[in-house]
Enzyme design. Sequence first.
Site, PDB file in Angstrom:
ATOM      1  N   LYS A  53      57.377  48.291  35.256  1.00 51.92           N
ATOM      2  CA  LYS A  53      57.767  48.771  33.600  1.00 51.92           C
ATOM      3  C   LYS A  53      59.366  49.767  33.969  1.00 51.92           C
ATOM      4  O   LYS A  53      59.623  49.814  33.160  1.00 51.92           O
ATOM      5  CB  LYS A  53      56.071  49.445  32.862  1.00 51.92           C
ATOM      6  CG  LYS A  53      55.728  48.573  32.560  1.00 51.92           C
ATOM      7  CD  LYS A  53      54.353  49.067  32.414  1.00 51.92           C
ATOM      8  CE  LYS A  53      53.078  48.097  31.546  1.00 51.92           C
ATOM      9  NZ  LYS A  53      52.004  47.882  31.010  1.00 51.92           N
ATOM     10  N   GLN A  97      48.358  53.772  31.805  1.00 53.15           N
ATOM     11  CA  GLN A  97      48.235  52.544  32.410  1.00 53.15           C
ATOM     12  C   GLN A  97      46.376  52.510  32.311  1.00 53.15           C
ATOM     13  O   GLN A  97      45.682  53.569  32.968  1.00 53.15           O
ATOM     14  CB  GLN A  97      49.035  52.319  33.677  1.00 53.15           C
ATOM     15  CG  GLN A  97      48.562  50.448  34.368  1.00 53.15           C
ATOM     16  CD  GLN A  97      48.971  49.636  33.639  1.00 53.15           C
ATOM     17  OE1 GLN A  97      51.121  49.630  32.817  1.00 53.15           O
ATOM     18  NE2 GLN A  97      48.399  49.089  33.111  1.00 53.15           N
ATOM     19  N   ASP A 120      53.288  53.007  23.343  1.00 53.76           N
ATOM     20  CA  ASP A 120      52.095  52.041  24.047  1.00 53.76           C
ATOM     21  C   ASP A 120      51.304  51.475  22.162  1.00 53.76           C
ATOM     22  O   ASP A 120      51.421  50.523  22.338  1.00 53.76           O
ATOM     23  CB  ASP A 120      50.689  51.614  24.677  1.00 53.76           C
ATOM     24  CG  ASP A 120      50.787  51.161  25.853  1.00 53.76           C
ATOM     25  OD1 ASP A 120      51.869  50.356  25.855  1.00 53.76           O
ATOM     26  OD2 ASP A 120      50.353  51.327  27.337  1.00 53.76           O
TER      27      ASP A 120
END
Length: 284
Positions: A53, A97, A120
């Site tokens: 990422k 995460q 997200d």
Amino acid sequence: MTAQLIDGNALSRQLRQQVRERTTALKERGLTPGLAVVLVGDNPASQVYVRNKVKACEEVGFHSVLERYDATLTEAELLARIEALNQDPAIHGILVQLPLPAHIDDKKVIEAISPAKDVDGFHVASAGALLVGEAGFKACTPYGCMKMLESIGLKDLRGKHAVVIGRSNIVGKPMALMLLAANATVTVCHSGTADLAAMTRQADIVVAAVGKRNVLTADMVKPGAVVIDVGMNRNAEGKLCGDVDFEGVREVAGWITPVPGGVGPMTITMLLVNTLEAAERLRP
Ligand code: NAP
């Protein structure tokens, strides 16, 4: 029939080029999109994901920060970090995460992220926005699947029947809502579905998001259907594979996404798109 491939790598390259161009334009106005990626603990898979990422951010010209913490970080300490990132004007997107260590409540942490920085799309405000058709960040994986459909000319899905296999909060449910918003007729299947094959055989579009190999086989697919494989599994040789029996289904379907090289790269691409949009909303 041999299905045409929907190439997630090629589509990602195209979309990332657009992100790069929009980023350059934004930077000329003095604003650099910034993403903070927070990793707690040393889960090996998570370490690979966050590295990818951050690398993707660098490639499109974003500012990116990787915050890594020991698995001993307390929930209160993590919440304090999130609050600091919420206030940081150089950061437009925050990604924590998952999974987090067991002593940290991941729901509480996700809800602590400002909805304006929830790139997200996991925050309850983002899920609610999707439900009622308001602007909000779309969860990256289903958003990527929608872009894949769009890439083969399927934007308005009026008259199409889409079957989603899986109903998780991060893939199956938002996927179903996005398909519905695009005017498809949607059926959501899960472990309690009595006759999965009877459902999928009616579908013009099947999205498999289960996490089990060979959930969808050739006999379950209508000739010419579009098959999107979200699953990420390992076969007996340890090779990455999806939920779909690719070799069998490709002989029946009209379009199919491979694993690897399908939905996987699209997920990070949509994270970049969301982060760029978060920054663009602040355009001076
Ligand atoms: P999840 O939370 O475990 O959900 C799996 C879903 O599949 C559940 O809704 C479950 O039903 C359903 N299911 C299980 N067995 C079934 C069966 N035999 N028939 C029909 N439905 C069944 O998983 P997830 O987080 O949504 O992820 C799904 C897969 O996508 C995983 O392989 C994951 O690694 C992958 N994934 C890929 C990406 C990417 O970027 N490519 C991103 C996210 C996830 P119940 O609700 O009834 O239990």
